[in-house]
Design a protein around this motif. Structure first.
Motif, PDB file in Angstrom:
ATOM      1  N   ASN A   1     -41.800   3.669  73.074  1.00 50.05           N
ATOM      2  CA  ASN A   1     -40.456   4.100  72.694  1.00 50.05           C
ATOM      3  C   ASN A   1     -39.413   3.552  73.666  1.00 50.05           C
ATOM      4  O   ASN A   1     -38.298   3.209  73.254  1.00 50.05           O
ATOM      5  CB  ASN A   1     -40.378   5.625  72.634  1.00 50.05           C
ATOM      6  N   GLN A   2     -39.789   3.446  74.932  1.00 49.39           N
ATOM      7  CA  GLN A   2     -38.869   2.874  75.911  1.00 49.39           C
ATOM      8  C   GLN A   2     -38.572   1.417  75.571  1.00 49.39           C
ATOM      9  O   GLN A   2     -37.416   0.968  75.664  1.00 49.39           O
ATOM     10  CB  GLN A   2     -39.462   2.987  77.322  1.00 49.39           C
ATOM     11  N   ARG A   3     -39.594   0.678  75.173  1.00 48.94           N
ATOM     12  CA  ARG A   3     -39.372  -0.713  74.755  1.00 48.94           C
ATOM     13  C   ARG A   3     -38.466  -0.756  73.526  1.00 48.94           C
ATOM     14  O   ARG A   3     -37.564  -1.597  73.430  1.00 48.94           O
ATOM     15  CB  ARG A   3     -40.703  -1.416  74.447  1.00 48.94           C
ATOM     16  N   PHE A   4     -38.699   0.160  72.603  1.00 47.27           N
ATOM     17  CA  PHE A   4     -37.922   0.196  71.355  1.00 47.27           C
ATOM     18  C   PHE A   4     -36.440   0.396  71.631  1.00 47.27           C
ATOM     19  O   PHE A   4     -35.591  -0.330  71.104  1.00 47.27           O
ATOM     20  CB  PHE A   4     -38.468   1.304  70.455  1.00 47.27           C
ATOM     21  N   ILE A   5     -36.117   1.375  72.461  1.00 50.21           N
ATOM     22  CA  ILE A   5     -34.701   1.668  72.700  1.00 50.21           C
ATOM     23  C   ILE A   5     -34.032   0.594  73.557  1.00 50.21           C
ATOM     24  O   ILE A   5     -32.813   0.458  73.545  1.00 50.21           O
ATOM     25  CB  ILE A   5     -34.495   3.071  73.339  1.00 50.21           C
ATOM     26  N   ASN A   6     -34.845  -0.195  74.258  1.00 48.25           N
ATOM     27  CA  ASN A   6     -34.309  -1.316  75.037  1.00 48.25           C
ATOM     28  C   ASN A   6     -34.393  -2.642  74.278  1.00 48.25           C
ATOM     29  O   ASN A   6     -34.059  -3.699  74.827  1.00 48.25           O
ATOM     30  CB  ASN A   6     -35.052  -1.435  76.376  1.00 48.25           C
ATOM     31  N   ASN A   7     -34.855  -2.553  73.022  1.00 45.50           N
ATOM     32  CA  ASN A   7     -34.994  -3.735  72.164  1.00 45.50           C
ATOM     33  C   ASN A   7     -35.877  -4.797  72.812  1.00 45.50           C
ATOM     34  O   ASN A   7     -35.578  -6.000  72.771  1.00 45.50           O
ATOM     35  CB  ASN A   7     -33.621  -4.324  71.826  1.00 45.50           C
ATOM     36  N   LEU A   8     -36.961  -4.357  73.418  1.00 47.02           N
ATOM     37  CA  LEU A   8     -37.902  -5.257  74.080  1.00 47.02           C
ATOM     38  C   LEU A   8     -39.288  -5.078  73.469  1.00 47.02           C
ATOM     39  O   LEU A   8     -40.152  -4.406  74.023  1.00 47.02           O
ATOM     40  CB  LEU A   8     -37.961  -4.966  75.589  1.00 47.02           C
ATOM     41  N   LYS A   9     -39.494  -5.659  72.316  1.00 50.87           N
ATOM     42  CA  LYS A   9     -40.769  -5.510  71.625  1.00 50.87           C
ATOM     43  C   LYS A   9     -41.895  -6.189  72.398  1.00 50.87           C
ATOM     44  O   LYS A   9     -41.711  -7.255  72.983  1.00 50.87           O
ATOM     45  CB  LYS A   9     -40.694  -6.100  70.222  1.00 50.87           C
ATOM     46  N   ALA A  10     -43.065  -5.553  72.373  1.00 51.97           N
ATOM     47  CA  ALA A  10     -44.238  -6.186  72.976  1.00 51.97           C
ATOM     48  C   ALA A  10     -44.592  -7.441  72.196  1.00 51.97           C
ATOM     49  O   ALA A  10     -44.391  -7.518  70.978  1.00 51.97           O
ATOM     50  CB  ALA A  10     -45.409  -5.210  72.978  1.00 51.97           C
ATOM     51  N   ASN A  11     -45.103  -8.421  72.896  1.00 49.88           N
ATOM     52  CA  ASN A  11     -45.496  -9.673  72.251  1.00 49.88           C
ATOM     53  C   ASN A  11     -46.845  -9.499  71.579  1.00 49.88           C
ATOM     54  O   ASN A  11     -47.868  -9.331  72.243  1.00 49.88           O
ATOM     55  CB  ASN A  11     -45.567 -10.791  73.298  1.00 49.88           C
ATOM     56  N   ARG A  12     -46.843  -9.489  70.270  1.00 42.90           N
ATOM     57  CA  ARG A  12     -48.102  -9.368  69.524  1.00 42.90           C
ATOM     58  C   ARG A  12     -48.065 -10.264  68.298  1.00 42.90           C
ATOM     59  O   ARG A  12     -47.015 -10.470  67.685  1.00 42.90           O
ATOM     60  CB  ARG A  12     -48.375  -7.915  69.119  1.00 42.90           C
TER      61      ARG A  12
END
Length: 207
Positions: free
Chosen positions: A25-36
């Motif tokens: 969720n932290q990545r989501f709100i920072n618009n930093l999607k995991a690389n997959r």
């Protein structure tokens, strides 16, 4: 981001599963999607799935669990129904997800500005929706702090009912599923309530 395997799933604790969701969720709100690579995950999950989380959330188009927790294919069992209500089919799905498939955490995820909650607060009746909304009535009954304007037009009342609906759903899971209760007692899973804010994208946990 690696696809969950039997080995990675079995090595996870309920606490680590919660951490993964929080970090997502932290990545989501920072618009930093995991690389997959989703197509690669299609191939990697074609012969089996090993999700780490079971998430009961609303059908609201803004509340996709995979997106707001930044998860990929094979990571979560996503159960979606208006008002994130509970019935025996959903409870059975949770039992399958935990006891059989091995997920480590059950999340009951409510959200702000929920149309189902508003509808229940307004005592809406419409076909089969009437029966669904009646399952939110216990949360309305438990909300005793609001004296005036106990309707869907009162944001504070709706917020309180939404929060209570999440907690009462968790209470019902523990009351109605000996299978899940045993897993929780053994420390194999944890059950968490949370609230998603449709304005900010932030998930707040009931800890």
């Amino acid at each position: 981001m690696r696809t969950q395997t039997k080995e990675t799933q079995s090595s996870l604790t309920p606490e680590k599963a919660l951490t993964i969701l929080k970090e997502g969720n932290q990545r989501f709100i920072n618009n930093l999607k995991a690389n997959r690579n989703l197509l690669q995950q299609v191939n990697e999950t074609s012969t089996g799935q090993f999700p780490f989380a079971t998430i009961l959330s609303c059908i609201d188009s803004r509340t996709s669990a995979e997106l707001i927790f930044d998860q990929g294919l094979g990571d979560v069992f996503s159960i979606r129904v208006a008002g994130n209500i509970l019935n025996e089919d959903i409870l059975g799905s949770m039992e399958f997800a935990t006891k059989i498939a091995g997920t480590k955490i059950i999340v009951v995820l409510g959200h702000t500005k929920c149309g189902a909650i508003v509808g229940a607060c307004n005592h809406v009746e419409l076909g089969n929706l009437t029966t669904l909304l009646s399952k939110i009535q216990p949360a309305i009954d438990h909300e005793t702090s609001t004296r005036d304007n106990r309707t869907g037009t009162n944001p504070a009342f709706v917020k309180n009912v939404t929060t209570l609906n999440v907690q009462l759903t968790i209470d019902r899971i523990r009351k109605e599923s000996p299978v899940i209760v045993e897993l929780e007692k053994e420390g194999k899973i944890t059950i968490m309530g949370a609230m998603y804010d449709v304005e900010t994208g932030v998930v707040t946990w009931n800890e």
